[in-house]
Design a protein around this motif. Structure first.
Motif, PDB file in Angstrom:
ATOM      1  N   TRP A  76      65.047  81.626  60.344  1.00 31.53           N
ATOM      2  CA  TRP A  76      65.075  80.593  61.408  1.00 31.53           C
ATOM      3  C   TRP A  76      65.751  81.063  62.465  1.00 31.53           C
ATOM      4  CZ3 TRP A  76      69.950  78.208  61.904  1.00 31.53           C
ATOM      5  CH2 TRP A  76      71.230  78.486  60.863  1.00 31.53           C
ATOM      6  N   ILE A  77      65.765  80.344  63.456  1.00 30.47           N
ATOM      7  CA  ILE A  77      66.564  80.513  64.717  1.00 30.47           C
ATOM      8  C   ILE A  77      67.537  79.708  65.227  1.00 30.47           C
ATOM      9  CG2 ILE A  77      66.037  81.047  67.351  1.00 30.47           C
ATOM     10  CD1 ILE A  77      63.135  81.442  66.814  1.00 30.47           C
ATOM     11  N   LEU A  78      68.595  80.204  65.436  1.00 36.27           N
ATOM     12  CA  LEU A  78      69.804  79.642  65.969  1.00 36.27           C
ATOM     13  C   LEU A  78      70.250  79.797  67.386  1.00 36.27           C
ATOM     14  CD1 LEU A  78      72.618  77.981  65.172  1.00 36.27           C
ATOM     15  CD2 LEU A  78      73.658  80.059  65.023  1.00 36.27           C
ATOM     16  N   VAL A  79      70.184  78.787  68.150  1.00 33.67           N
ATOM     17  CA  VAL A  79      70.481  78.740  69.806  1.00 33.67           C
ATOM     18  C   VAL A  79      71.884  77.944  69.992  1.00 33.67           C
ATOM     19  CG1 VAL A  79      69.410  78.274  71.752  1.00 33.67           C
ATOM     20  CG2 VAL A  79      68.003  78.921  69.653  1.00 33.67           C
ATOM     21  N   GLY A  80      72.714  78.924  70.993  1.00 28.22           N
ATOM     22  CA  GLY A  80      73.812  78.006  71.294  1.00 28.22           C
ATOM     23  C   GLY A  80      74.007  78.663  72.672  1.00 28.22           C
ATOM     24  N   ASP A  81      75.276  78.036  73.438  1.00 26.38           N
ATOM     25  CA  ASP A  81      75.513  78.271  74.759  1.00 26.38           C
ATOM     26  C   ASP A  81      76.448  79.399  74.797  1.00 26.38           C
ATOM     27  OD1 ASP A  81      77.807  77.257  73.730  1.00 26.38           O
ATOM     28  OD2 ASP A  81      77.877  75.627  75.187  1.00 26.38           O
ATOM     29  N   GLY A  82      77.256  79.736  75.742  1.00 28.28           N
ATOM     30  CA  GLY A  82      78.097  80.795  75.747  1.00 28.28           C
ATOM     31  C   GLY A  82      79.146  81.099  74.876  1.00 28.28           C
ATOM     32  N   CYS A 119      74.551  86.510  61.218  1.00 31.95           N
ATOM     33  CA  CYS A 119      73.094  85.870  61.407  1.00 31.95           C
ATOM     34  C   CYS A 119      72.274  86.982  61.011  1.00 31.95           C
ATOM     35  CB  CYS A 119      72.948  85.410  62.820  1.00 31.95           C
ATOM     36  SG  CYS A 119      73.699  84.074  63.379  1.00 31.95           S
ATOM     37  N   ARG A 120      72.289  88.295  61.493  1.00 35.60           N
ATOM     38  CA  ARG A 120      71.531  89.368  61.072  1.00 35.60           C
ATOM     39  C   ARG A 120      71.399  89.481  59.465  1.00 35.60           C
ATOM     40  NH1 ARG A 120      69.604  93.411  64.581  1.00 35.60           N
ATOM     41  NH2 ARG A 120      69.905  94.925  62.915  1.00 35.60           N
ATOM     42  N   LYS A 121      72.835  89.542  58.898  1.00 29.26           N
ATOM     43  CA  LYS A 121      72.675  89.569  57.270  1.00 29.26           C
ATOM     44  C   LYS A 121      71.915  88.555  56.722  1.00 29.26           C
ATOM     45  CE  LYS A 121      76.134  90.325  53.859  1.00 29.26           C
ATOM     46  NZ  LYS A 121      77.606  90.189  53.361  1.00 29.26           N
ATOM     47  N   LEU A 122      72.041  87.265  57.318  1.00 25.91           N
ATOM     48  CA  LEU A 122      71.172  86.043  56.705  1.00 25.91           C
ATOM     49  C   LEU A 122      69.815  85.984  57.040  1.00 25.91           C
ATOM     50  CD1 LEU A 122      74.097  83.637  56.835  1.00 25.91           C
ATOM     51  CD2 LEU A 122      73.490  85.031  54.693  1.00 25.91           C
ATOM     52  N   ASN A 123      69.068  87.018  57.968  1.00 23.79           N
ATOM     53  CA  ASN A 123      68.084  86.826  58.209  1.00 23.79           C
ATOM     54  C   ASN A 123      67.901  85.540  59.161  1.00 23.79           C
ATOM     55  OD1 ASN A 123      65.271  87.861  58.431  1.00 23.79           O
ATOM     56  ND2 ASN A 123      64.499  86.537  56.806  1.00 23.79           N
ATOM     57  N   VAL A 124      68.607  85.341  59.923  1.00 20.54           N
ATOM     58  CA  VAL A 124      68.837  84.483  61.194  1.00 20.54           C
ATOM     59  C   VAL A 124      68.691  84.993  62.511  1.00 20.54           C
ATOM     60  CG1 VAL A 124      69.897  82.272  61.946  1.00 20.54           C
ATOM     61  CG2 VAL A 124      69.722  82.549  59.565  1.00 20.54           C
ATOM     62  N   THR A 125      67.980  84.624  63.495  1.00 21.50           N
ATOM     63  CA  THR A 125      67.983  85.055  64.651  1.00 21.50           C
ATOM     64  C   THR A 125      68.971  84.340  65.717  1.00 21.50           C
ATOM     65  OG1 THR A 125      65.879  85.843  64.475  1.00 21.50           O
ATOM     66  CG2 THR A 125      66.688  85.729  66.851  1.00 21.50           C
ATOM     67  N   LEU A 126      69.877  84.961  66.284  1.00 21.78           N
ATOM     68  CA  LEU A 126      70.871  84.251  67.053  1.00 21.78           C
ATOM     69  C   LEU A 126      70.602  84.613  68.557  1.00 21.78           C
ATOM     70  CD1 LEU A 126      73.526  82.704  67.754  1.00 21.78           C
ATOM     71  CD2 LEU A 126      74.712  85.140  67.631  1.00 21.78           C
TER      72      LEU A 126
END
Length: 420
Positions: A188-194, A205-212
């Motif tokens: 899944w994809i995680l989107v956040g601000d600065g 996130c890379r270790k958990l197969n998550v795209t930041l």
């Protein structure tokens, strides 16, 4: 329809607690103004209830888990996603303005609503970290950010008084990412601000197969990949190569190979932008280098502004990175609407357990209202409210959604058909 949807949460509570909880949820949907227990009972006609304190115990004493409720709510929201739509989760913190000696987790934080670029306003309150799922809904062209997991982040002063180690926003976010990954069991994809542009978070996130995906500072230190070490050379291998020039210099360099593309910008408008992209190592002393794809974006309508985004998935398309980050603004709309229509910041609980439960429940109620309205819409038409001064409203908003649910509840109570 409402009971059918809410029944998914029934196994988490005892039968007595469940009856009281459904009563409070119904009152929270019908109530206008402050969402206090007494206000919910009053709108339901329970002003003369002699054992009114039992409804307070749902929040401050009864046994049930907000985390398990969040897991079930996420499952209900995932079912709303169209086939092939990616799982995009937006994360951000919001401030609940509260004061009082009995509120132990409070602290002074920057008030984003009252602050400007030249003036910073700090306010006493509680900081909540909220995760929302991006879901396209049939009554609006804009996808909505539906909350499912909200966590209280106590201030540093509060943790020091209680003798606990302080956890930053990034620390809480890492725990939440682990939890959601265990629930979804998919990428899944995680989107956040600065505030979420952190190397440590990127590695997790890379270790958990998550795209930041987040915004990057103009002075971020990016380096080339290191060259292979000569055979037989002794010593520590290099972890980074030569540093690339700053993003500020790249934005002013006309000799770079700028690419033009049409992207869906804020407000849903199609905008032609110029961008420059590359794959490099993001490095900071004491941290392992993080490979990222960075994107420098220049908006022709704002020539003096330069936006830089990054993704931990180096194979992700530039247009997808920009599109995902633009979707982040939907969480700000959600924060405004839960305050306007669901009474966040109006509750007056004082115990730690009630404080830690009330705001997440109200946030989750926003998502539950959308799930209920989508189910009701199959048999009843959902129309946006029109006025003489606002007659061009062609898309429903959350005010229309909650009014739609209220009309249905009142109609079932007072205009039900006879069984004969």
């Amino acid at each position: 329809t409402i009971i059918t949807i809410l029944s998914a949460f029934a196994p988490l509570m005892s039968s007595a607690t469940w009856l009281k909880a459904t009563t409070l949820i119904k009152g929270a949907l019908l109530c206008r103004g402050p969402r206090r227990i007494t206000s919910l009972l009053r709108v339901l006609g329970l002003s003369n209830e002699p054992r009114f304190e039992k409804y307070h115990r749902v929040l401050n004493r009864d046994k049930w888990s907000c985390v398990l409720c969040a897991k079930i709510l996420l499952g209900l929201l995932i079912a709303l996603l169209p086939s092939g739509f990616p799982v995009i989760v937006l994360v951000d913190e919001t401030l609940e303005r509260r004061k009082g000696k009995q509120i132990r987790a409070k602290g002074y934080y920057r008030d984003a609503v009252r602050s400007t670029q030249k003036k910073v306003v700090k306010c006493l309150g509680l900081k909540w970290i909220c995760m929302t799922l991006v879901v396209p809904l049939p009554w609006n062209k804009r996808p909505w950010a539906l909350p499912f997991l909200t966590v209280l982040a106590p201030s540093k002063q509060a943790n020091e008084k209680q003798g606990r180690s302080h956890r930053t926003t990034v620390d809480w976010t890492i725990s939440m990412v682990k939890l959601v990954t265990r629930w979804l069991k998919r990428s899944w994809i995680l989107v956040g601000d600065g505030a979420y542009a952190c190397i440590e978070l990127g590695h997790r996130c890379r270790k958990l197969n998550v795209t930041l995906i987040s915004r990057l500072r103009l002075d971020a230190c990016l380096y080339e990949f290191p060259e292979p070490a000569p055979k037989g050379k002794r010593g520590r291998k290099r972890v980074k190569g030569k540093r690339i020039c700053s993003f500020k210099d790249l934005a002013q360099d006309a000799s770079q190979h700028w690419i033009e593309a049409d992207v869906k910008w804020y407000g849903g408008q199609l905008l032609r932008i110029r961008y420059l992209t590359g794959v490099n190592l993001w490095y900071k002393a004491g941290e392992k280098p993080l490979p990222i794809r960075w994107v420098v974006v220049i908006n022709p309508n704002q020539p003096g502004r330069t936006d830089v985004f990054f993704s931990t998935d180096t194979n992700l398309l530039v247009t997808d990175i920009i599109r995902c980050f633009v979707l982040r603004w939907n969480i700000e709309v959600t924060f405004e609407e839960v305050r306007e229509h669901l009474g966040v910041e109006t509750q007056r609980q004082w115990s730690d357990k009630a404080i830690g439960r009330t705001t997440p429940v109200l946030m989750g109620l926003y998502s539950l209202a959308c799930v209920i309205a989508k189910e009701m819409r199959q048999s009843t038409l959902l129309q946006p409210a029109l006025t003489s001064w606002y007659d061009k409203k062609d898309q429903a908003t959350f005010s229309d959604v909650i009014a739609f649910i209220r009309r249905t509840i009142w109609a079932e109570k007072y205009f039900s058909n006879s069984s004969m």
